[in-house]
Write an enzyme that holds these catalytic residues in place. Sequence first.
Site, short mmCIF file in Angstrom:
data_model
loop_
_atom_site.label_atom_id
_atom_site.label_comp_id
_atom_site.label_asym_id
_atom_site.label_seq_id
_atom_site.Cartn_x
_atom_site.Cartn_y
_atom_site.Cartn_z
CB SER A 193 -55.69 20.23 -31.13
OG SER A 193 -55.43 20.70 -29.84
CG ASP A 261 -79.50 31.46 -30.28
OD1 ASP A 261 -78.90 31.33 -31.36
OD2 ASP A 261 -80.29 30.62 -29.82
CB ILE A 270 -76.08 27.21 -33.15
CG1 ILE A 270 -76.22 25.78 -32.63
CG2 ILE A 270 -74.82 27.38 -33.97
CD1 ILE A 270 -76.47 24.76 -33.69
CG ASP A 403 -61.74 24.82 -29.35
OD1 ASP A 403 -61.48 24.49 -28.17
OD2 ASP A 403 -61.01 24.53 -30.31
CG HIS A 443 -60.23 21.10 -28.79
ND1 HIS A 443 -59.69 22.24 -29.34
CD2 HIS A 443 -59.21 20.25 -28.59
CE1 HIS A 443 -58.39 22.07 -29.46
NE2 HIS A 443 -58.06 20.88 -29.02
#
Length: 531
Positions: A193, A261, A270, A403, A443
């Site tokens: 980050s 997907d 995913i 994220d 994240h």
Amino acid sequence: MRVNLFTAATVVAASTHVSAAYFQQSCNSIASKLSVHNATISGATFVQAGTTLTFPDVDPSCKIPLLRGTEPQVVSADICRVKLTIATSTRSRTAMEVWLPSNWTGRFLATGGVGIGGCVQYNDMNYGASLGFATSGSDNGHTGQNGTLFLNNTDVVDDFAFRGLLTSAQVGKQITREFYGKAQTKSYYSGCSEGGREGWKMAQDFPDEFDGILVGAPAFAWTELMSWDGMFLPLIKNAGPNFPPQSLWPVVDAGILAQCDGLDGAMDGIIEEPSRCHFNPDALICAPGQTSACLTSQQADTVRAVFSPLFADGTFIYPALQFGPGLLGQIYQSFGATQFLLTDNWFRFAVFNDPAFNTTMLTQDEIIFAQMLNPGGINTFSGDISKFRKRGSKILHFHGQVDPLISSLNSNRYYDLVSETMKMRPAALDAFYRFFRISGMGHCAGGPGATWIGNGKENAASLDPDQNVLMAMVRWVEQGIPPDTILGTAYVNQTQGLGVDFQRAHCRYPFHNMFSGKGSVKDPANWNCVL
Ligand SMILES: *[C@@H]1O[C@H](CO)[C@@H](O)[C@H](O)[C@H]1NC(C)=O
Ligand SMILES: *[C@@H]1O[C@H](CO)[C@@H](O)[C@H](O)[C@H]1NC(C)=O
Ligand SMILES: *[C@@H]1O[C@H](CO)[C@@H](O)[C@H](O)[C@H]1NC(C)=O
Ligand SMILES: *[C@@H]1O[C@H](CO)[C@@H](O)[C@H](O)[C@H]1NC(C)=O
Ligand SMILES: *[C@@H]1O[C@H](CO)[C@@H](O)[C@H](O)[C@H]1NC(C)=O
Ligand SMILES: *[C@@H]1O[C@H](CO)[C@@H](O)[C@H](O)[C@H]1NC(C)=O
């Protein structure tokens, strides 16, 4: 005057008990023997393996659960914990710690910060020290998760942008040398980050500091990122009832998965390659007569706006949020009520030096002004890392593909910029810069994918360099073996105690994973890295 622990430890190695006692004694006396410029040494304390350290003196704003850095830490190695404060100018300082493990591997590790802080990441320090790194961490020039001290003080901004890390890493190495009686063999950095941005700052502008840099979800293009984060509040407020209500978030998530997907060959929830997902929310608009589980056309427009890049005066500022399930709801929850703290504090205290400045609705001029001003050189978006390359250093970059706080597409953009700036194709960049996209990761950690990759203590499934990005970095630097893929692990219900659910070998950019169509999607052997 120097405490030559390394030699002493070698001499007394036959008896670990004597060695431990000697280590403890050396730790107790080190504080008075250190000679660090401009430093106030608060003390050095021996901490025995198994001790649970708590951090009562840490600013309460550092105790954000998401950040995990100040949760109690069970220290898993005998360490000498040194605390000090360094003057970085006549009107700024950075507080720092160095954790020196008794069974030192000869390696040094500097750790980074998160958010707009201000907070030593003790979890990362503990991780490093437990793996035998002499480990440093700092508060980057100001304590706490806010930017009030930036006000009219460019020295504090400079500390945040680069000098807090630079100074604490240099001092950390000095203390390491003085304590063990010899310099580190290799020096590393790890941060995610804001800490990912700091790592890139070192690679771009201070290329001599580290042999290996591990960076996740970097908050680089910082001022643009602050503006992008700042666009969500007005977007949500202006949308009012045209922002899909919570009951419709699963409908949007299902719509994204229905369209995207399968692009990677597997309907497993995913999305491996979000940049190939061109989700069209119009597909979810209510058909005539349909009254539930569908969007109004205005709601579809809002969804489109959430997943749009930021432009100001026709100039591209920051990429769109990548498409993924869960993200619409997370954007609402993170940015819907008040202006994002980082954006708000950055604009008030670092850009406009005006505590009364209203950040609710940033104008295009204000966004461009911030970009031009680039306080402290914080943007950290130079595509030229030739000095870093020339020195022989390596950088391992990763970014979670769901994220919600920093678009992973910005990491793709940076990689492409480096490629373009240095006129090097990925096959050439591979020699010193590798970027891994971690599908299903939020994240810096967590998420439905195979996200246990060992960037932190809390998501280390294994210390095997094939499965652990920090140890992969070490192997790359010390043995010249670069990681081709990173094998991540997903636990049942994201809970380690419930056992492994599946693993996936994450590909390095620009490759992405594609299911072969044969066997189980849970077996990494059934996936291939393709272009
Ligand atoms: C020594 O380091 C290893 C990791 O390399 C760690 O697991 C162990 O607990 C350490 N031992 C002590 C006494 O600190
Ligand atoms: C820090 O130390 C250096 C070298 O001793 C000195 O030149 C400098 O003025 C000091 N800076 C501060 C802020 O005290
Ligand atoms: C910012 O953080 C500092 C240090 O923790 C604290 O003293 C101050 O009250 C905070 N300011 C705001 C506005 O939260
Ligand atoms: C910050 O600087 C501006 C411009 O010099 C000045 O007007 C303002 O009073 C200063 N604010 C504080 C809190 O010192
Ligand atoms: C800030 O601006 C917003 C919208 O522009 C406005 O609604 C709000 O009242 C302002 N806040 C203050 C404290 O002036
Ligand atoms: C995993 O979570 C689901 C949904 O919350 C629950 O139904 C299931 O029992 C959990 N599985 C285990 C092994 O705990």
